[in-house]
Design an enzyme around this catalytic site. Structure first.
Site, PDB file in Angstrom:
ATOM      1  N   GLY A  26      12.271  19.065  42.829  1.00 55.25           N
ATOM      2  CA  GLY A  26      13.464  19.819  42.451  1.00 55.25           C
ATOM      3  C   GLY A  26      13.221  20.702  41.240  1.00 55.25           C
ATOM      4  N   ASP A  27      12.491  20.178  40.263  1.00 52.24           N
ATOM      5  CA  ASP A  27      12.165  20.967  39.076  1.00 52.24           C
ATOM      6  C   ASP A  27      11.194  22.092  39.398  1.00 52.24           C
ATOM      7  OD1 ASP A  27      13.778  19.820  37.153  1.00 52.24           O
ATOM      8  OD2 ASP A  27      12.302  18.339  36.537  1.00 52.24           O
ATOM      9  N   TYR A  28      10.177  21.787  40.196  1.00 54.05           N
ATOM     10  CA  TYR A  28       9.192  22.820  40.514  1.00 54.05           C
ATOM     11  C   TYR A  28       9.797  23.937  41.366  1.00 54.05           C
ATOM     12  CZ  TYR A  28       5.461  19.997  38.483  1.00 54.05           C
ATOM     13  OH  TYR A  28       4.665  19.309  37.605  1.00 54.05           O
TER      14      TYR A  28
END
Length: 414
Positions: free
Chosen positions: A186-188
């Site tokens: 999700g962050d990437y």
């Protein structure tokens, strides 16, 4: 274009682009890191004496050369090619120094609670006044605007996956729990949205001379990757449920246990299905197996799947992968870090490289992706200590004299 390059030798497609990065953890700084690997001049701003503590120290770490606290492998991998300065935005002197810092920048990438920079006198209007061509990219969990109860909420990778909708579909069917995609997808994903949007904004700025601000919400970046999920709901009232790795409308597409490990096999379309059917000793002309391809929950569909699994279970991973690829059916081993390190394709493309980390010394990890034919990226520097480049950035680039720098250090502004 900013004056006075910070990069020893120009390289990559983003040479001449200067990025100020003020976020922590992954979603925003990784966007800046990707830009740095493609030749951008990136200045990473951290809190004095503290830095990005969670990402510098959390998880598996390596010993440092100077006896300072061990440095996390995540930080070493994802903070290359950057210049590190420290700055406390909440203090008036820090605010003034930051406004000098962004004067000759092209992009400012930031992640913070919405409204934080406004409280410090660094709202978008103020920053754009000193640099009207600046592209400001805000990265947050739920955006800068919206429902007040949601906007103020904290968010991490797992929250973005949960609210964005991918986590509901990831994992085995009920009663097994939903699963996050590891390690921090999700962050990437959010970082990729942040970088492409910042570069899109920069394209507009270079055409018009006008800067602007961009609002990247983590949950929206994740949500944008759902394919037809919401169309299916709005148009047909359908809710996609978890099905593990198995495709829901055709087969084979799943993970399978071989004699010595796991493989994935995918055969999309009648021709590939027929080839796989012949490979496991069945007649694809048999009407029974023709229906098994798309009617996967029927008796024939279940039987075909069981026969394939039995065929794979009797063979090694390498034997299955070779047999499938020989008939142009997609198949591959499910690879661990050890498998990847020894893989000939990774080696042939030079995907793992060594570089000199400023804190931990010589290390080896993931190299550059993607690969440009004329302007390739490269790694010219590893991560560095908190404030390692204060003198160069504040002194040499911004012209702050030594006495003022000493005073700012004493007051813990830098």
């Amino acid at each position: 274009m900013p004056q006075g390059s910070l990069v020893p030798e120009p390289f990559g497609p983003l040479q001449g682009v200067r990025v100020i990065s003020t976020g922590v953890l992954i979603a925003e700084p990784f966007a800046a890191a990707l830009a740095a690997e493609m030749g951008a001049e990136v200045i990473q701003v951290e809190r004095p004496g503290i830095g990005d503590a969670a990402w510098r120290q959390t998880g598996i770490s390596l010993e440092t050369r100077d006896g300072s606290p061990p440095l996390a492998t995540n930080f070493i991998q994802d903070r290359r090619n950057m210049h590190f300065v420290s700055l406390d935005f909440s203090k008036p002197d820090g605010r003034d120094l930051f406004l000098k810092l962004v004067t000759n920048a092209d992009i400012w990438l930031e992640s913070s609670k919405p409204g934080s920079f406004g409280k410090w006198g660094l709202d978008d209007a103020t920053v754009l006044k000193v640099n009207p061509k600046l592209v400001i990219t805000h990265v947050s969990g739920f955006g800068q605007t919206g429902d007040p109860e949601w906007v103020k909420r904290a968010s991490y990778d797992i929250v973005g996956q949960a609210v964005g909708g991918t986590m509901y579909q990831t994992g085995s069917p009920n009663p097994e729990p939903p699963m996050r995609a590891a390690p921090w997808i999700g962050d990437y994903i959010t970082a990729l949205f942040a970088l492409w949007s910042a570069l899109a904004g920069l394209t507009y700025t270079r055409a018009t001379g006008k800067g602007q601000s961009i609002d990247v919400a983590q949950y929206e970046a994740v949500h944008r990757t759902l394919g037809g999920t919401m169309l299916e709901y709005f148009q047909k009232g359908l809710v996609r449920e978890r099905s593990g790795t198995k495709a829901s409308s055709f087969q084979p597409l799943d993970a399978f246990a071989a004699r010595d490990g796991w493989v994935v096999v995918g055969a999309l379309g009648e021709e590939k299905f027929a080839a796989a059917t012949r490979l496991i000793g069945l007649d694809p002309a048999d009407e029974k197996w023709q229906s098994a391809r798309t009617d996967i929950d029927s008796i024939a569909g279940i039987e075909w799947d069981a026969l394939l699994r039995g065929w794979i279970a009797e063979r090694t991973v390498n034997a299955v992968v070779k047999a499938m690829n020989d008939i142009a059916v997609a198949a591959a081993p499910i690879m661990s870090a050890r498998d990847i390190a020894e893989n000939p394709q990774y080696r042939a493309r030079g995907m793992h490289i060594e570089w000199e980390d400023q804190v931990c010394g010589r290390v080896k990890g993931i190299g550059i992706a993607p690969k440009f034919s004329l302007t390739p990226g490269k790694i010219w520097r590893g991560s560095a200590a908190i404030g390692a480049d204060n003198d160069r950035i504040y002194g040499e680039m911004l012209g702050v004299d030594r006495a003022t720098l000493a005073s700012l250090r004493e007051k813990k502004v830098i």
